[in-house]
Scaffold this active site. Structure first.
Site, PDB file in Angstrom:
ATOM      1  N   GLY A 202      29.788  47.590  45.128  1.00 13.42           N
ATOM      2  CA  GLY A 202      30.545  47.970  46.314  1.00 13.42           C
ATOM      3  C   GLY A 202      30.499  46.999  47.477  1.00 13.42           C
TER       4      GLY A 202
ATOM      5  N   GLU B 184      24.848  46.463  40.972  1.00 14.20           N
ATOM      6  CA  GLU B 184      25.920  46.159  40.005  1.00 14.20           C
ATOM      7  C   GLU B 184      27.250  45.859  40.695  1.00 14.20           C
ATOM      8  OE1 GLU B 184      25.546  49.928  37.794  1.00 14.20           O
ATOM      9  OE2 GLU B 184      27.289  50.630  38.931  1.00 14.20           O
ATOM     10  N   PRO B 185      27.277  44.819  41.509  1.00 13.20           N
ATOM     11  CA  PRO B 185      28.551  44.490  42.157  1.00 13.20           C
ATOM     12  C   PRO B 185      29.540  43.849  41.194  1.00 13.20           C
ATOM     13  CG  PRO B 185      26.674  43.418  43.246  1.00 13.20           C
ATOM     14  CD  PRO B 185      26.212  43.903  41.914  1.00 13.20           C
TER      15      PRO B 185
ATOM     16  N   ARG C 250      33.311  42.967  42.647  1.00 16.84           N
ATOM     17  CA  ARG C 250      34.146  42.210  43.585  1.00 16.84           C
ATOM     18  C   ARG C 250      33.377  41.069  44.272  1.00 16.84           C
ATOM     19  NH1 ARG C 250      38.261  44.826  46.502  1.00 16.84           N
ATOM     20  NH2 ARG C 250      37.172  46.746  46.033  1.00 16.84           N
TER      21      ARG C 250
ATOM     22  N   ARG D 172      46.895  45.472  44.128  1.00 15.12           N
ATOM     23  CA  ARG D 172      46.138  45.986  45.272  1.00 15.12           C
ATOM     24  C   ARG D 172      46.970  46.269  46.528  1.00 15.12           C
ATOM     25  NH1 ARG D 172      42.262  44.018  47.569  1.00 15.12           N
ATOM     26  NH2 ARG D 172      40.977  45.882  47.509  1.00 15.12           N
TER      27      ARG D 172
ATOM     28  N   TYR E  36      46.725  50.157  47.376  1.00 11.28           N
ATOM     29  CA  TYR E  36      45.758  50.518  48.431  1.00 11.28           C
ATOM     30  C   TYR E  36      46.168  50.023  49.816  1.00 11.28           C
ATOM     31  CZ  TYR E  36      42.906  50.324  44.132  1.00 11.28           C
ATOM     32  OH  TYR E  36      42.428  50.440  42.853  1.00 11.28           O
TER      33      TYR E  36
ATOM     34  N   CYS F  45      61.242  45.853  40.420  1.00 10.53           N
ATOM     35  CA  CYS F  45      62.331  46.626  40.993  1.00 10.53           C
ATOM     36  C   CYS F  45      61.846  47.923  41.610  1.00 10.53           C
ATOM     37  CB  CYS F  45      63.400  46.884  39.935  1.00 10.53           C
ATOM     38  SG  CYS F  45      64.450  45.456  39.764  1.00 10.53           S
TER      39      CYS F  45
HETATM   40  N1  LLP Z   1      29.762  50.372  39.559  1.00  8.79           N
HETATM   41  C1  LLP Z   1      30.588  51.412  39.389  1.00  8.79           C
HETATM   42  C2  LLP Z   1      30.080  52.624  38.783  1.00  8.79           C
HETATM   43  C3  LLP Z   1      31.914  51.321  39.824  1.00  8.79           C
HETATM   44  O1  LLP Z   1      32.721  52.368  39.664  1.00  8.79           O
HETATM   45  C4  LLP Z   1      32.388  50.135  40.419  1.00  8.79           C
HETATM   46  C5  LLP Z   1      33.773  50.020  40.851  1.00  8.79           C
HETATM   47  C6  LLP Z   1      31.490  49.055  40.548  1.00  8.79           C
HETATM   48  C7  LLP Z   1      30.180  49.214  40.118  1.00  8.79           C
HETATM   49  C8  LLP Z   1      31.892  47.746  41.159  1.00  8.79           C
HETATM   50  O2  LLP Z   1      32.358  47.920  42.444  1.00  8.79           O
HETATM   51  P1  LLP Z   1      32.604  46.627  43.356  1.00  8.79           P
HETATM   52  O3  LLP Z   1      31.282  45.938  43.546  1.00  8.79           O
HETATM   53  O4  LLP Z   1      33.547  45.758  42.640  1.00  8.79           O
HETATM   54  O5  LLP Z   1      33.156  47.145  44.614  1.00  8.79           O
HETATM   55  N2  LLP Z   1      40.458  48.653  42.129  1.00  8.79           N
HETATM   56  C9  LLP Z   1      39.827  48.813  43.421  1.00  8.79           C
HETATM   57  C10 LLP Z   1      38.323  48.904  43.301  1.00  8.79           C
HETATM   58  C11 LLP Z   1      37.872  49.990  42.381  1.00  8.79           C
HETATM   59  C12 LLP Z   1      36.397  50.009  42.175  1.00  8.79           C
HETATM   60  C13 LLP Z   1      36.019  50.924  41.072  1.00  8.79           C
HETATM   61  N3  LLP Z   1      34.622  50.955  40.800  1.00  8.79           N
HETATM   62  C14 LLP Z   1      40.271  47.686  44.327  1.00  8.79           C
HETATM   63  O6  LLP Z   1      41.087  46.880  43.911  1.00  8.79           O
HETATM   64  O7  LLP Z   1      39.838  47.605  45.479  1.00  8.79           O
END
Ligand code: LLP
Length: 458
Positions: A272, A313-314, A316, A352, A356, A381
């Site tokens: 996150g 567990e990142p 992004r 995105r 969002y 389209c």
């Molecule tokens: N762990 C779990 C259980 C998750 O559901 C997620 C993301 C992550 C780790 C990794 O999250 P991050 O570090 O990448 O924020 N499609 C959306 C983001 C959806 C995230 C879903 N879960 C976007 O484009 O912003």
């Protein structure tokens, strides 16, 4: 030799040197585009080289950026949390070269589907280095995860019972943790908020539901409880949600030990971590997060009387800023209301902004003059297919290139073939080289098991 010839002979090496200095490597050109220098001729030449060689739309990943992000997270957390394990959430970008790189960097794999399990295995992960999280696992996925010895991050009592039955059938002990819903709002985009009470994810701390799950699992010889997990959301920009979550989770760790005698090998605080999507945007750094978590963690483990390994567990954070979506301008259109720069990618390529209302910076390549307020519109389209709205950018013309920044996470991995457009190519930039890490899709890809695309009828 004439004087003119002589001076030319002396000047030529100097000019060559200047030309060399003016020609950035591909990696430097990517950084220059971030620094809003995409108008410079040398930078433009680098992007033109990429477009000529690989076509558009094109996803470009900068390997150095990914490595730098891993290093910065390690540098912030390593010294403060000696018991630390970092995973990569594959869903952000499942390109094999990206997975490969992050495995080589020593990260575990956090996956959310059978497909991602197989992707991790193909890139050399062992089952034991995979964490499988999903709120809706099918029986095949459960079977496979147990066979491989991955950690199943169990999301409901129903799932726990299915895991028990399958482990019994395989005569194996399933490694499990539970995904906990801590009821924390991390103040991010609503659709990617996952830890709030009304979300579909996890077992609630509230009402003793999570506690009950551990109590039940403790009585099952077919499962081995290894940890607890939570993930409160994505693109989080402040530390307070994490701090509150850590406090709640560590309180739960203590409760499990005191009341059930359960000691966890790990506590996973999820991913996150946000990244800056706007010029000049200030948000928490890994250093800020590690610093704010440290005292809460120390206090929590002291109270619990033991220290589980901290798992993160990142997704992004590692890959988002590494990605550039290179597109070409098809047409420019002035309407009574707005000016549209119509490009050759849409929400099928980068979902995105449409999904969002996410903000991605856009740079027009090779232009610096005559700023105009424009919408960058996609080629799908649908009215909602706008990649960037109301941006003041140098005037672009048909055939120009533009680059959309920070497209490395949830870019290609969320792309589709909507409107019968094959998927874009992906390249990885290392220094001055760009290697194709996934070829461009073809019409045949759209036909799959059906007959290959026939020649068009006359
Ligand atoms: N762990 C779990 C259980 C998750 O559901 C997620 C993301 C992550 C780790 C990794 O999250 P991050 O570090 O990448 O924020 N499609 C959306 C983001 C959806 C995230 C879903 N879960 C976007 O484009 O912003």
């Amino acid at each position: 030799m004439s004087l003119r010839r002589l001076s030319l002979a002396l000047l030529l090496p100097v000019m060559a040197l200047q030309a060399q200095q003016a020609a950035p490597t591909l990696h430097e050109a990517l950084l220059a585009a971030r620094a809003d220098r995409a108008g410079e001729p040398g930078v433009a030449a680098a992007f033109k080289r990429l477009a000529d060689a690989h076509g558009t739309p094109l996803y470009i990943y900068d390997q150095a950026h990914i490595k730098g992000q891993v290093a910065s997270l390690r540098a912030a957390f390593g010294p403060r949390f000696p018991k630390l394990r970092i995973f990569y959430a594959l869903k952000a970008n499942t390109n094999p070269a990206v997975i490969d790189l992050l495995r080589a960097e020593g990260l575990g794999a956090e996956v959310v589907s059978g497909g991602e399990i197989e992707s991790a295995l193909r890139q050399g992960y062992a089952g034991r280095d995979i964490m499988f999280t999903s709120s809706s696992k099918n029986p095949r996925e459960i079977r496979r995860a147990i066979e491989l010895g991955t950690v199943l991050n169990v999301d409901s009592l129903d799932e726990l019972n299915q895991v028990q039955a399958e482990a019994r059938r395989q005569k194996k002990q399933a490694r499990i943790s539970f995904r906990i819903n801590p009821g924390v709002d991390p103040h991010t985009i609503h659709q990617i908020n996952t830890g709030i009470a009304e979300s579909k994810f996890g077992l609630h701390l509230q009402g003793g539901i999570a506690f009950k799950a551990y109590e039940t699992a403790k009585g099952m010889p077919e499962v081995r409880i290894e940890g607890a997990h939570c993930h409160i959301g994505s693109q989080i920009t402040e530390t307070d949600g994490y701090v509150l979550t850590a406090r709640k989770m560590l309180g739960f760790v203590k409760e499990l030990k005191d009341k059930l005698g359960i000691r966890l090998a790990f506590l996973d605080l999820g991913g996150g971590l946000g990244i800056p999507y706007q010029d000049g945007q200030h948000l928490m750094s890994p250093e800020d997060l590690a610093k704010d978590l440290e005292p809460v963690w120390k206090e929590g483990v002291a109270a619990a009387g033991y220290e589980p390994t901290l798992w993160l567990e990142p997704g992004r954070f590692f890959v988002g800023g590494s990605g550039y979506l290179l597109v070409r301008v098809n047409t420019v259109k002035e309407t009574p209301i707005k000016t549209f720069v119509n490009v050759d990618a849409g929400f099928n390529t980068l979902m995105r902004p449409a999904m969002y209302q996410a903000y991605h910076r856009v740079r027009i390549i090779g232009r610096t003059q005559d700023p105009v307020k424009v919408d960058i519109a996609g080629d799908v389209c649908e009215t909602g297919d706008i990649l960037a709205e109301g941006r003041l950018l140098p005037r672009a013309k048909a055939g120009d290139l533009a680059v959309i920044l920070d497209a490395g996470a949830y870019g290609f991995s969320m792309a589709s073939e909507y409107n019968a457009r094959p998927l874009p190519a992906e390249v990885m930039v290392v220094g001055n080289e760009a290697k194709v890490v996934r070829r461009r899709g073809t019409m045949n890809d759209l036909y799959r098991s059906a007959k290959p695309a026939a020649a068009p009828r006359k």
